[in-house]
Design a protein around this motif. Structure first.
Motif, short mmCIF file in Angstrom:
data_model
loop_
_atom_site.label_atom_id
_atom_site.label_comp_id
_atom_site.label_asym_id
_atom_site.label_seq_id
_atom_site.Cartn_x
_atom_site.Cartn_y
_atom_site.Cartn_z
N MET A 233 0.83 -1.20 0.00
CA MET A 233 0.00 0.00 0.00
C MET A 233 0.87 1.25 0.00
N VAL A 234 1.99 1.23 0.69
CA VAL A 234 2.86 2.38 0.77
C VAL A 234 4.12 2.06 -0.04
N ASN A 235 3.96 2.07 -1.31
CA ASN A 235 5.05 1.75 -2.22
C ASN A 235 5.91 3.00 -2.44
N ASP A 236 7.22 2.87 -2.44
CA ASP A 236 8.10 4.01 -2.65
C ASP A 236 7.98 4.56 -4.06
N ALA A 237 7.51 3.75 -5.01
CA ALA A 237 7.39 4.21 -6.38
C ALA A 237 6.20 5.14 -6.57
N LEU A 238 5.27 5.15 -5.64
CA LEU A 238 4.11 6.02 -5.75
C LEU A 238 4.47 7.44 -5.34
N MET A 239 3.97 8.39 -6.12
CA MET A 239 4.21 9.79 -5.80
C MET A 239 3.36 10.19 -4.58
N PRO A 240 3.75 11.23 -3.86
CA PRO A 240 2.97 11.66 -2.69
C PRO A 240 1.52 12.00 -3.05
N LYS A 241 1.33 12.56 -4.25
CA LYS A 241 -0.04 12.87 -4.67
C LYS A 241 -0.87 11.60 -4.80
N MET A 242 -0.26 10.55 -5.32
CA MET A 242 -0.94 9.27 -5.49
C MET A 242 -1.25 8.64 -4.12
N LYS A 243 -0.33 8.77 -3.18
CA LYS A 243 -0.55 8.22 -1.84
C LYS A 243 -1.73 8.93 -1.16
N ARG A 244 -1.83 10.25 -1.33
CA ARG A 244 -2.97 11.00 -0.75
C ARG A 244 -4.27 10.57 -1.40
N LEU A 245 -4.26 10.36 -2.72
CA LEU A 245 -5.45 9.92 -3.43
C LEU A 245 -5.90 8.55 -2.92
N ILE A 246 -4.97 7.63 -2.75
CA ILE A 246 -5.31 6.30 -2.24
C ILE A 246 -5.87 6.39 -0.83
N LEU A 247 -5.28 7.22 0.02
CA LEU A 247 -5.78 7.38 1.38
C LEU A 247 -7.19 7.96 1.37
N PHE A 248 -7.45 8.96 0.54
CA PHE A 248 -8.78 9.55 0.45
C PHE A 248 -9.81 8.52 -0.01
N ILE A 249 -9.46 7.74 -1.03
CA ILE A 249 -10.40 6.75 -1.55
C ILE A 249 -10.63 5.63 -0.55
N LEU A 250 -9.61 5.24 0.20
CA LEU A 250 -9.80 4.22 1.24
C LEU A 250 -10.77 4.69 2.31
N VAL A 251 -10.65 5.94 2.74
CA VAL A 251 -11.58 6.49 3.74
C VAL A 251 -12.98 6.54 3.15
N LEU A 252 -13.10 6.97 1.90
CA LEU A 252 -14.40 7.00 1.23
C LEU A 252 -14.99 5.60 1.12
N GLN A 253 -14.16 4.62 0.85
CA GLN A 253 -14.63 3.23 0.74
C GLN A 253 -15.18 2.74 2.08
N ILE B 239 -8.94 3.46 -7.37
CA ILE B 239 -7.66 2.91 -6.90
C ILE B 239 -6.92 2.24 -8.05
N LEU B 240 -7.63 1.45 -8.83
CA LEU B 240 -6.96 0.65 -9.87
C LEU B 240 -6.44 1.48 -11.04
N PHE B 241 -7.24 2.42 -11.53
CA PHE B 241 -6.82 3.15 -12.73
C PHE B 241 -5.54 3.96 -12.53
N PRO B 242 -5.39 4.75 -11.47
CA PRO B 242 -4.13 5.50 -11.34
C PRO B 242 -2.91 4.60 -11.14
N ILE B 243 -3.09 3.47 -10.50
CA ILE B 243 -1.95 2.58 -10.23
C ILE B 243 -1.54 1.85 -11.51
N VAL B 244 -2.53 1.42 -12.30
CA VAL B 244 -2.23 0.67 -13.52
C VAL B 244 -1.60 1.57 -14.56
N TRP B 245 -2.09 2.82 -14.68
CA TRP B 245 -1.51 3.70 -15.70
C TRP B 245 -0.45 4.50 -15.07
#
Length: 107
Positions: A43-63, A101-107
């Motif tokens: 979930m906290v991959n170093d390859a993910l940008m900080p913007k992407m990490k915030r997006l994933i956190l927001f979507i997890l809370v929304l989920q 979650i899937l679309f930003p990570i895949v692309w």
């Protein structure tokens, strides 16, 4: 059968609560597995940008909020006004969260 048990022992509130809890847990675990697979098992991959990490956190809370709302809607009787609309809207929100979650990570 089931009605005989209710007649002898009363209502099944405890089992209903347990059922809703495990339904919520199932949805949450399913989403977490999809997110883990999509992000390469981390979930906290170093390859993910900080913007992407915030997006994933927001979507997890929304989920989590969508799953709680789904349990509340499923607890209400199906004949109440707007039950089908809320159920469909929450299922759509659940699908959109998974895609979010899937679309930003895949692309």
């Amino acid at each position: 059968c089931c009605y005989q048990s209710l007649k002898e022992h009363g209502d099944g509130f405890g089992w209903t609560t347990a059922s809703h809890f495990f339904t919520f847990l199932k949805g949450l675990m399913f989403f977490a597995v999809i997110a883990l697979i999509g992000s390469g098992w981390s979930m906290v991959n170093d390859a993910l940008m900080p913007k992407m990490k915030r997006l994933i956190l927001f979507i997890l809370v929304l989920q989590v909020l969508v799953n709680i709302a789904t349990v509340v809607v499923e607890e209400s009787p199906p004949g109440t006004e707007g039950w089908l609309a809320w159920r469909d809207l929450l299922h759509l929100a659940d699908i959109l969260c998974c895609c979010g979650i899937l679309f930003p990570i895949v692309w």
